[in-house]
Write an enzyme that holds these catalytic residues in place. Sequence first.
Site, PDB file in Angstrom:
ATOM      1  N   TYR A 147       0.680  -1.352   0.049  1.00  0.00           N
ATOM      2  CA  TYR A 147       0.083  -0.275   0.073  1.00  0.00           C
ATOM      3  C   TYR A 147       0.552   1.395  -0.404  1.00  0.00           C
ATOM      4  O   TYR A 147       0.975   2.244  -1.219  1.00  0.00           O
ATOM      5  CB  TYR A 147      -0.763  -0.135   1.581  1.00  0.00           C
ATOM      6  CG  TYR A 147      -1.980   1.712   1.209  1.00  0.00           C
ATOM      7  CD1 TYR A 147      -0.798   2.021   2.322  1.00  0.00           C
ATOM      8  CD2 TYR A 147      -2.994   1.468   1.225  1.00  0.00           C
ATOM      9  CE1 TYR A 147      -1.645   3.372   2.891  1.00  0.00           C
ATOM     10  CE2 TYR A 147      -3.467   2.533   1.267  1.00  0.00           C
ATOM     11  CZ  TYR A 147      -2.930   3.418   2.316  1.00  0.00           C
ATOM     12  OH  TYR A 147      -3.724   4.744   1.953  1.00  0.00           O
ATOM     13  N   SER A 148       1.219   1.279   0.425  1.00  0.00           N
ATOM     14  CA  SER A 148       2.356   2.423   1.311  1.00  0.00           C
ATOM     15  C   SER A 148       3.654   2.947  -0.322  1.00  0.00           C
ATOM     16  O   SER A 148       3.954   3.809  -0.727  1.00  0.00           O
ATOM     17  CB  SER A 148       3.166   2.724   2.377  1.00  0.00           C
ATOM     18  OG  SER A 148       4.039   3.686   2.390  1.00  0.00           O
TER      19      SER A 148
END
Length: 235
Positions: A147-148
Amino acid sequence: MQQAAPILITGAAQRIGLHCAKRLVADGYSVIISYRSEHEQLEQLTQLGVTCIQADFSCEASILVFIEQIKRHTSNLRAIIHNASMWQADNHPSASQPLSQLFHVHMLAPYMINLACAPLLEQSPIADIIHISDDVTRRGSSKRIAYSATKAGMDNMTLSFAARFAPKIKVNTIAPALIMQHPSDAEPYLQQAKNKSVMQTIPGPNVVYQTIKYLLDCPYTTGTTLTLNGGRHLL
Ligand SMILES: NC(=O)C1=CN([C@@H]2O[C@H](COP(=O)(O)OP(=O)(O)OC[C@H]3O[C@@H](n4cnc5c(N)ncnc54)[C@H](OP(=O)(O)O)[C@@H]3O)[C@@H](O)[C@H]2O)C=CC1
Ligand SMILES: Nc1nc2c(c(=O)[nH]1)N=C([C@H](O)[C@@H](O)CO)CN2
């Protein structure tokens, strides 16, 4: 007489995107949204005059179909707001699935849509692309690596697209931290989250809309990340 150029906001059938779509309509904009799954709010959006287009960005073919639908619907665009996202953890049986899926929704879809729809944005006297990222890219995330990383990729695309599309199209990132809770969030988690910022609050979705409006109205801001994190970086 040409109709006012619409604003496209992806993933806007719920939560922050839904709030911003409704505020854009209330402020007089014509709005197109994408949605992945059916939501009860879609009927209300349609009644408000919002064009709702179903799209799942998890595969390239469906992104291309979505782009063709946008081009069939309008010959111009005022702005594109890339809001669609999955808050997905890395714990998946298939090691590649989280990064592949999040790459598609956070990077491939914005990349393909920006390149294909730039000519529509250039029909507007002033045009914007806004990537909705996440303050987490400052530090990374041990539980949401994919995600990051893909949100960080989105941040970097802001710099590249801003340089490529200037001066006709401004390109910026909005990087929120916790904006609104989930119904399942327990009070201890919420208090712990509030304590992560000096502002000690969970502001709600309107702060994102206020930031979108600033970017739409400001003719001189491009290639920038506007952080909405309550001062988390100060702790
Ligand atoms: N909420 C918060 O506190 C924070 C949010 N952000 C960012 O702000 C933005 C809005 O947040 P929020 O409203 O909570 O987002 P949501 O988690 O509600 O996601 C928004 C929409 O994205 C859609 N979506 C997910 N995957 C896909 C896909 N593969 N193809 C097409 N659409 C997809 C979802 O569709 P479906 O309904 O079908 O799942 C959902 O309706 C996001 O980019 C998020 O990362 C950043 C930090 C904090
Ligand atoms: N696509 C999403 N991204 C994010 C969400 C969300 O609900 N959907 N939520 C956050 C919050 O900061 C996190 O604390 C959980 O609510 C981050 N990104």
